[in-house]
Design an enzyme around this catalytic site. Sequence first.
Site, PDB file in Angstrom:
ATOM      1  CB  SER A 128      36.468  33.897  59.280  1.00  0.00           C
ATOM      2  OG  SER A 128      37.874  34.467  59.108  1.00  0.00           O
ATOM      3  CG  HIS A 146      36.429  32.430  53.465  1.00  0.00           C
ATOM      4  ND1 HIS A 146      36.188  31.958  52.139  1.00  0.00           N
ATOM      5  CD2 HIS A 146      37.687  33.162  53.617  1.00  0.00           C
ATOM      6  CE1 HIS A 146      37.424  32.385  51.467  1.00  0.00           C
ATOM      7  NE2 HIS A 146      38.151  33.116  52.167  1.00  0.00           N
ATOM      8  CG  ASP A 189      34.404  34.463  50.785  1.00  0.00           C
ATOM      9  OD1 ASP A 189      33.255  33.756  51.516  1.00  0.00           O
ATOM     10  OD2 ASP A 189      35.059  34.317  50.042  1.00  0.00           O
ATOM     11  CG  ASN A 240      30.393  30.849  53.844  1.00  0.00           C
ATOM     12  OD1 ASN A 240      30.475  29.874  53.738  1.00  0.00           O
ATOM     13  ND2 ASN A 240      31.194  31.831  53.179  1.00  0.00           N
TER      14      ASN A 240
HETATM   15  C1  GRF Z   1      36.079  24.567  53.978  1.00  0.00           C
HETATM   16  O1  GRF Z   1      37.197  24.713  53.937  1.00  0.00           O
HETATM   17  C2  GRF Z   1      35.043  25.750  54.109  1.00  0.00           C
HETATM   18  O2  GRF Z   1      35.805  26.606  55.167  1.00  0.00           O
HETATM   19  C3  GRF Z   1      34.834  26.220  52.803  1.00  0.00           C
HETATM   20  O3  GRF Z   1      34.800  25.050  52.048  1.00  0.00           O
HETATM   21  C4  GRF Z   1      35.618  23.821  52.704  1.00  0.00           C
HETATM   22  C5  GRF Z   1      34.287  22.884  52.778  1.00  0.00           C
HETATM   23  O4  GRF Z   1      34.865  21.691  53.489  1.00  0.00           O
HETATM   24  N1  GRF Z   1      34.143  27.165  52.685  1.00  0.00           N
HETATM   25  P1  GRF Z   1      33.619  20.445  53.840  1.00  0.00           P
HETATM   26  O5  GRF Z   1      32.883  20.443  52.666  1.00  0.00           O
HETATM   27  O6  GRF Z   1      32.919  21.140  55.074  1.00  0.00           O
HETATM   28  O7  GRF Z   1      34.470  19.414  54.137  1.00  0.00           O
END
Ligand code: GRF
Length: 214
Positions: free
Chosen positions: A153, A126, A162, A124
């Site tokens: 991260s 985050h 997370d 993932n």
């Molecule tokens: C990103 O900021 C990611 O870190 C978080 O959700 C957002 C997703 O953005 N988990 P995208 O859909 O990839 O533009």
Amino acid sequence: MPPDTGAADDAAVQRARLAVLISGRGSNLQAIVAASRAGTLDAEVCAVISNRPEAAGLAWARQTGIDTYVIDHRRFGEPVDRDAFDRALGARLEALQPDLIVLAGFMRILGPALVARFPGRILNIHPSLLPRYPGLDTHARALAAGDTEHGASVHVVTPELDGGPVIAQVRVPVQTDDTPASLAARVLAQEHTLYVNALQQYVHSGMRLDCQEC
Ligand code: GRF
């Protein structure tokens, strides 16, 4: 001399099959697909799965010729039967046989049984310097705390939200006039490079995650 794209010259490097899970915009997905197509990431996105049929990233993936699947959590009752949703998602993922499951803005928490079906094979991204600010509204929380740096991260997914081992991070300085939106935009631009690099590292580590706890 041909340009150095950073891609592996070694024909023995196997391209990883990635299943990317999204819920919305899909800009990280787009960065991963762009790197894959440019040859700077030795991986293929074999499928995009969304829990939201209206996700913009899903429409983009369809248009670009990637197989897409919708598993709409709202079809699993009210309140949502999380175990049933996870079973449907797990069955789809098993059918796809990806090397790695890549969460990219996927806004559902995966339950322990689903995580256990793919041990150490779910990543993932985050938008915070974990372990700071798990959960939502990370940019606003960093600003409210007066942090001078923020970031993103990449971590292995465990049943704890997370909370799995971090395998890559990027730091972004906070500016005095930052708003949550301006900070989010600067972090997001860094996320794209961070995720692609972390995935490339994974492929070049023999498709093993490079961390001691996973
Ligand atoms: C990103 O900021 C990611 O870190 C978080 O959700 C957002 C997703 O953005 N988990 P995208 O859909 O990839 O533009």
